[in-house]
Design a protein around this motif. Structure first.
Motif, PDB file in Angstrom:
ATOM      1  N   VAL A 221       7.629  19.528  23.566  1.00 22.57           N
ATOM      2  CA  VAL A 221       8.235  19.917  24.933  1.00 22.57           C
ATOM      3  C   VAL A 221       8.528  18.710  24.875  1.00 22.57           C
ATOM      4  N   HIS A 222      10.145  18.727  25.234  1.00 16.99           N
ATOM      5  CA  HIS A 222      10.991  18.068  26.470  1.00 16.99           C
ATOM      6  C   HIS A 222      10.805  17.957  27.686  1.00 16.99           C
ATOM      7  N   LEU A 223      11.344  16.740  27.799  1.00 14.20           N
ATOM      8  CA  LEU A 223      11.542  16.700  29.061  1.00 14.20           C
ATOM      9  C   LEU A 223      12.606  15.331  29.395  1.00 14.20           C
ATOM     10  N   GLU A 263       2.754  23.176  30.240  1.00 17.03           N
ATOM     11  CA  GLU A 263       2.364  22.374  31.829  1.00 17.03           C
ATOM     12  C   GLU A 263       1.172  20.368  31.457  1.00 17.03           C
ATOM     13  N   LEU A 266       3.215  18.081  28.983  1.00 16.05           N
ATOM     14  CA  LEU A 266       4.413  18.362  30.018  1.00 16.05           C
ATOM     15  C   LEU A 266       3.901  17.059  30.508  1.00 16.05           C
ATOM     16  N   GLN A 267       2.870  16.807  30.637  1.00 19.54           N
ATOM     17  CA  GLN A 267       2.862  15.707  32.586  1.00 19.54           C
ATOM     18  C   GLN A 267       1.946  14.956  31.258  1.00 19.54           C
ATOM     19  N   GLU A 269       2.259  14.073  28.282  1.00 19.62           N
ATOM     20  CA  GLU A 269       3.600  13.139  27.553  1.00 19.62           C
ATOM     21  C   GLU A 269       4.280  12.338  27.888  1.00 19.62           C
ATOM     22  N   HIS A 283      12.347  24.246  33.909  1.00 15.05           N
ATOM     23  CA  HIS A 283      12.470  24.740  32.217  1.00 15.05           C
ATOM     24  C   HIS A 283      13.575  24.782  32.460  1.00 15.05           C
TER      25      HIS A 283
END
Length: 360
Positions: A221-223, A263, A266-267, A269, A283
């Motif tokens: 995942v990348h944010l 999800e 993501l939270q 990381e 997304h």
């Protein structure tokens, strides 16, 4: 393939006690019964079965029995049969273990293994097993060939009757020890899912093995974090990172663990790398990223947040700061050696529309 292996073992055992003809007949009957029972058992359990595999085993079994019977009429025929059998298994194991374009073991099983070994990690383990088995088979081939040539003299009868049990026992003991070592080695490391290029999960593997150039595709995942002015938050990778150290990268990026939802990853990381908690994200896109070290299935997200940012794992991030679009474009114009942005980040900035055509 299992049936043929059993044939070789039963034939050797019965032949040592009652003669080669009795060994051939007993081994053939035993293997037919085992093959039928194996097919019925797997079918009732809903496991992968293949009539093609049964037919292949039957045909090879006929060849082995015919050759075994024929060898009785030849001088030292039983020893010649041992050489041929060892050569057959050596070739099967060697081709399956060392030649990546074909798994001969799977072909001989009617391609059942293709259904069972759909995970790259399972294929990796199987190929390693086949490589080790090819070594044991090669040792057996050399010993039986020397025995056929009469090198062992008074020990020839011992080789005829009992060597197969010694070599098989050593092979299985080695595999048992290796399996235990592998389980212990990867017991406490993180495991990640393995996926197709469409994101479908097909297995799992220890994280160190997906970073060794194996090419196994795994999800991350990348944010991308923007502030209200439209600037984008980037993190500077610490010097201890094996991949792109001291380069500026996506604010948040990390692996999805086995059993973890996107999800959740993501939270987690975001909390670990920039200290974000309880945020909402959109997304943006998914794509496959290839590098010399690993292949990633990237799930990219974006959110708006002005901070403050306080990484939970401080050794994972060297520095955090917001960049304007102009600063990024100026950095992109530098040569590949001078640019302080990771190639993966540049790819994502392009996908986010932050780079003009002249910047790409």
């Amino acid at each position: 393939m299992l049936v043929l292996f059993l044939y070789f073992i039963v034939d050797a055992f019965v032949s040592a006690l009652y003669g080669s003809l009795a060994g051939s007949i007993s081994a053939a009957i035993f293997c037919v019964v085992v093959s039928v029972l194996q097919y019925i058992f797997n079918k009732k359990r809903g496991r992968a079965v293949s009539l093609r595999g049964v037919v292949i085993d039957a045909c090879l079994l006929i060849v082995f029995v015919a050759f075994d019977v024929l060898s009785d009429s030849l001088e030292n025929g039983h020893r010649l049969m041992a050489v041929v059998s060892a050569l057959f298994f050596t070739l099967v194991f060697a081709i399956s273990g060392w030649y990546s374009k074909i798994n001969l073991l799977s072909v001989l099983s009617g391609n059942i293994l293709d259904k069972v070994l759909d995970s790259p990690y399972m294929v990796y383990l199987m190929r390693n097993t086949m490589r080790r088995m090819s070594v044991w088979s090669a040792i057996a081939l050399v010993v039986y060939l020397l025995n056929y040539l009469g090198i062992f003299g008074e020990f020839s009868e011992f080789v005829d009757n009992w060597f197969v049990f010694i070599i098989v026992s050593l092979a299985f003991l080695t595999e048992a020890i290796y399996s235990r070592v592998i389980r212990k080695k990867y017991k406490d490391v993180e495991w990640v899912p393995l996926v197709t290029e469409e994101g479908k999960i097909i297995g799992q593997a220890p994280r160190p093995l997906v970073h060794n150039g194996s090419g196994w595709l795994h999800p991350v995942v990348h944010l991308h974090v923007f502030d209200e002015e439209g600037r984008i938050l980037l993190q500077k990778r610490p010097a201890h990172k094996k991949i792109q150290p001291l380069k500026w990268d996506t604010a948040v990026g990390g692996h999805i663990a086995v059993g973890e939802k996107v999800e959740q990853a993501l939270q987690r990381e975001a909390r670990e790398e920039v200290g974000l908690r309880g945020f909402t994200a959109q997304h943006t896109h998914a794509y496959v990223w290839h590098s010399s070290v690993e292949n990633e299935y990237v799930l990219a997200f974006k959110t708006i947040n002005n901070g403050p940012f306080e990484p939970e794992f401080k050794d994972e991030v060297d520095e955090l700061r917001f960049w304007t679009a102009d600063e990024i474009r100026q950095e992109i114009k530098k040569t590949a050696e001078e640019c302080n942005l990771t190639p993966n980040l540049c790819e994502e900035l392009n996908r986010l529309g932050l780079l003009t055509n002249n910047d790409k």
